[in-house]
Design a protein around this motif. Structure first.
Motif, PDB file in Angstrom:
ATOM      1  N   SER A 204       0.834  -1.204   0.000  1.00 54.76           N
ATOM      2  CA  SER A 204       0.000   0.000   0.000  1.00 54.76           C
ATOM      3  C   SER A 204       0.861   1.243   0.000  1.00 54.76           C
TER       4      SER A 204
ATOM      5  N   ASP B  33      -6.140  -0.468  -4.499  1.00 60.65           N
ATOM      6  CA  ASP B  33      -5.597  -0.986  -3.238  1.00 60.65           C
ATOM      7  C   ASP B  33      -6.567  -1.992  -2.643  1.00 60.65           C
ATOM      8  N   GLU B  34      -6.295  -3.251  -2.810  1.00 59.93           N
ATOM      9  CA  GLU B  34      -7.119  -4.351  -2.314  1.00 59.93           C
ATOM     10  C   GLU B  34      -8.601  -4.089  -2.539  1.00 59.93           C
TER      11      GLU B  34
HETATM   12 MG   LIG Z   1      -2.392  -2.329   2.409  1.00 55.68          MG
END
Ligand SMILES: [Mg+2]
Ligand SMILES: Nc1ncnc2c1ncn2[C@@H]1O[C@H](COP(=O)(O)OP(=O)(O)OP(=O)(O)O)[C@@H](O)[C@H]1O
Lengths: 305, 372
Positions: free
Chosen positions: B43, B158-159
């Motif tokens: 991240s 991000d995810e």
């Molecule tokens: Mg992360």
């Protein structure tokens, strides 16, 4: 123990489905809640009721030894007299003006302040946020004498007279409202996930646009709660106007009522009650309009964390 | 046209080095997935590309320009967050058009782009709803729509799927791939799920502890991992690692395992491992290369591998069998028809053409070029 379980088993055998016990305990809980609700409602509503009763009486009836909880010859005399004297209207105007300006000032200062303190991580921002709250904890009873001193110094240095002017309250009240409202708003802003402002940042919003287009609408309940608080504080503030304003044309309602309607040791109860009742009306009206938002705001702050 | 490149990028928080010198070039229209365990700096890397985190050291270029000091809005990127980050007080279409409205695009152009994105994502019917009236998958689509309408140089994810349930996750994964085929834009996608990484990526970047372990196409990572970390991270169930000793017996090389099992290496791999004869090494063998005994298919070089199953897990398509070699647990993947039973000795077939030998100290897979 075993006898108990045995009888319980018997009872359940006799009546296989016993949802009743659940709803019975619920019913009792409800009864108690209503009992206490009525008790508290009575407790809090009695004074205004007494004010209303008294405001409808003539001075003669008030001083007579009749039942204080009933009006035998209702009259609007007190209302008419108050609303036709310039004095009372001046108090009302001063109060309204002070409160509106203070609420506006408070919001203009504390919303951006809260935004900065909760979102822009700058050096010392955490300390500053705590400092803001600590300011709120200092009571005004401690502050008015030093403030008096400061005002005297200001007059000595600049020749500007701050004491006995209604507009000086515009400087004084925010010292009470700004810290608390900033604190409330920091809480609300902190509950907004940081991805939201990051998304706005990526979408091309400036800090100012993020505040006005994202944060303020999302934290609206909190903003309304803060507004109501600021209004209530400025409308009901007693100590500062009592200490800093003296001429009748500079007074605000709470002080005006007490100082002009009590002459020596003669209490004009009818008019005092009428004045107080009329004075309590504006916050009531505002609460009524914003109540839904206010409650939504309180609970949102409680659960979002 | 947008290439993203990172040169020796470092991110240091007070005391912690979250990213420790990353070099990576992401080609135009390429779909790159950053994958790795929690806390490895994925991240952080993505957020540095977005401009949401400052870069402590090194440089990031987007489309040829160094963007270290360029604010996010001027980097021409769009980002999709794990929690969607939709503006709760705006409708879907307002959410999607927010960025364009800030940039004062003409109304009909905004309208056109929103409709186009809504069509691609199948959310035409939801345009007037508020985010709280949407399901998780729908919110996810709106978040992607918000990215698409901007028509950015780079997409950052991000995810994006980790808040969805397992079934929807698979569905949205396909959706993301389809969208990327329709709207080919340079994409950096962060996930800790190696299946997501393998299925979506043109190239996978495996990160561990703030550094890149290996970069490669999904199949390359699967077949030729360079380190023990990558070998263990990619593939499920993960690769078995067994301590062994490499011995010579005449012309043959063989690995001896803890409990006396000896496996003769295929002739092709002799050259590769000759210099390591006599060393204590680690044998890496995937469960799918340790199967029931059957006629070898082409290219397979099988060696018999005795086992006594401890645990048997039927998966439907195949059955996972766990057993012990010395003190190490090993997983094998068998055909259900082999019908293994707990406690009954069986002979498995190890496909040694697919095995790896690793240096126990450095964790490097022998016979591959070192990471660089
Ligand atoms: Mg992360
Ligand atoms: N604001 C911060 N301050 C200090 N340390 C941080 C901060 N943000 C991240 N870190 C640290 O940096 C490291 C990398 O974090 P990062 O969020 O990039 O991990 P990740 O790979 O995305 O993990 P996950 O899969 O859990 O999201 C972690 O060790 C984390 O504790």
């Amino acid at each position: 123990m075993s006898a108990q379980t045995g009888s319980a088993a018997q009872a359940s055998r006799a009546q296989p489905v016993r949802y009743g016990s659940m709803s019975r305990s619920r019913r009792w809980a409800l009864r108690w809640s209503y009992f206490f609700l009525v008790l508290f409602a009575a407790f809090f509503l009695l004074p205004p009721f007494y004010m209303l009763i008294t405001s409808l009486k003539t001075s003669a009836e008030i001083s007579a030894a009749t039942n204080p909880w009933w009006v035998f010859s209702p009259t609007l005399e007190n209302y008419i007299e108050l609303l036709t004297t310039d004095q009372y209207l001046v108090f009302f105007r001063n109060s309204a003006l002070v409160s509106l300006i203070v609420v506006t000032l408070t919001m203009v200062i504390s919303v951006p302040a809260a935004f900065a303190l909760s979102r822009m991580k700058f050096w010392g921002s955490a300390t500053l946020a705590t400092g803001v709250f600590l300011t709120y904890l200092v009571p005004e009873t401690l502050l008015f004498i030093p403030l008096f001193k400061i005002f005297a110094e200001v007059r000595n240095l600049t020749g500007i007279e701050l004491i006995n002017n209604w507009w000086v309250l515009l400087i004084l009240y925010p010292t009470l409202t700004v810290p608390f409202c900033t604190w409330i708003m920091i809480g609300y802003f902190a509950s907004i996930p940081k991805e939201l402002d990051e998304a706005a940042l990526i979408d091309g919003a400036t800090w100012m646009q993020t505040l006005t287009k994202i944060f303020i609408p999302v934290a609206l309940p909190g903003l309304i709660a803060a507004t109501i608080f600021a209004f209530t504080v400025s409308w009901a503030q007693f100590l500062y106007p009592l200490a800093f304003t003296t001429s009748t044309d500079q007074l605000v309602l709470p002080v005006g009522i007490v100082t002009t309607l009590i002459k020596g040791d003669v209490f004009n109860w009818g008019q005092i009650m009428t004045g107080a009742l009329l004075g309590a009306a504006p916050p009531l009206v505002i609460y009524a309009f914003l109540m839904d938002y206010y409650i939504a705001g309180l609970t949102a702050g409680a659960t979002k964390g | 046209m947008a290439e993203v490149s990172l040169h020796k990028v470092v991110k240091r928080y007070e005391g912690v080095e979250a990213v420790r010198g990353i070099d990576l070039t992401i080609g135009d229209k390429e779909f790159v997935v950053l994958v790795g365990p929690s806390g490895c700096g994925k991240s952080t890397t993505l957020r540095m590309i977005a401009g949401l985190e400052e870069i402590t050291d090194g440089a990031i270029q987007i489309d040829g320009t160094v963007v270290n000091d360029v604010p996010p809005k001027d980097r021409d990127i769009a980002m999709v967050f794990q929690n969607y980050a939709l503006y709760p007080h705006m409708t879907v279409s307002e959410n999607m058009s927010f960025g364009l409205r800030l940039k004062r695009f003409p109304k009909d152009e905004i309208r056109r782009r929103v409709d186009e994105a809504a069509r691609i994502l199948n959310i035409e019917d939801l345009l007037e709803r508020k985010p709280r009236q949407l399901s998780g998958g729908q919110r996810q689509r709106v978040a992607m729509g918000r990215a698409i309408v901007r028509n950015p140089k780079v997409f950052l994810f991000d995810e994006p799927l980790s808040n969805l349930d397992a079934k929807l996750r698979v569905q949205m994964r396909t959706e993301i791939k389809r969208v990327h085929q329709q709207v080919p834009v340079t994409t950096v996608y962060v996930t800790h799920d190696q299946v997501e990484a393998m299925t979506l990526a043109d190239r996978v970047v495996v990160m561990n502890d703030g550094v890149i372990e290996q970069v490669g196409a999904p199949n390359e990572l699967y077949h030729s991992p360079r380190t023990r970390f990558v070998a263990g991270f990619i593939g499920s169930p993960s690769m078995n690692f067994l301590r062994c000793k490499l011995d010579r017996e005449g012309e043959d090389l063989m690995v001896r395992l803890a409990d006396g099992v000896a496996l003769t290496l295929p002739a092709e791999s002799r050259e590769r491992y000759r210099e390591h004869v006599g060393r204590e090494l680690v044998l890496g063998l995937r469960p799918e290369h340790l199967t029931e005994t059957r006629p070898p298919r082409n290219g397979e070089v099988v060696a018999p591998f005795p086992a006594v199953p401890d645990v048997v897990e039927p998966m439907g398509m195949d059955t996972l069998v766990y057993f012990r070699v010395g003190r190490e647990e090993v997983c094998a993947r068998m055909d259900p028809s082999a019908n293994p039973r707990v406690g009954e000795p069986i002979t498995l077939a190890a496909n040694l053409a697919r095995m790896h030998l690793l240096d126990p100290g450095s964790g490097l897979v022998l016979g591959t070029r070192p990471t660089g």
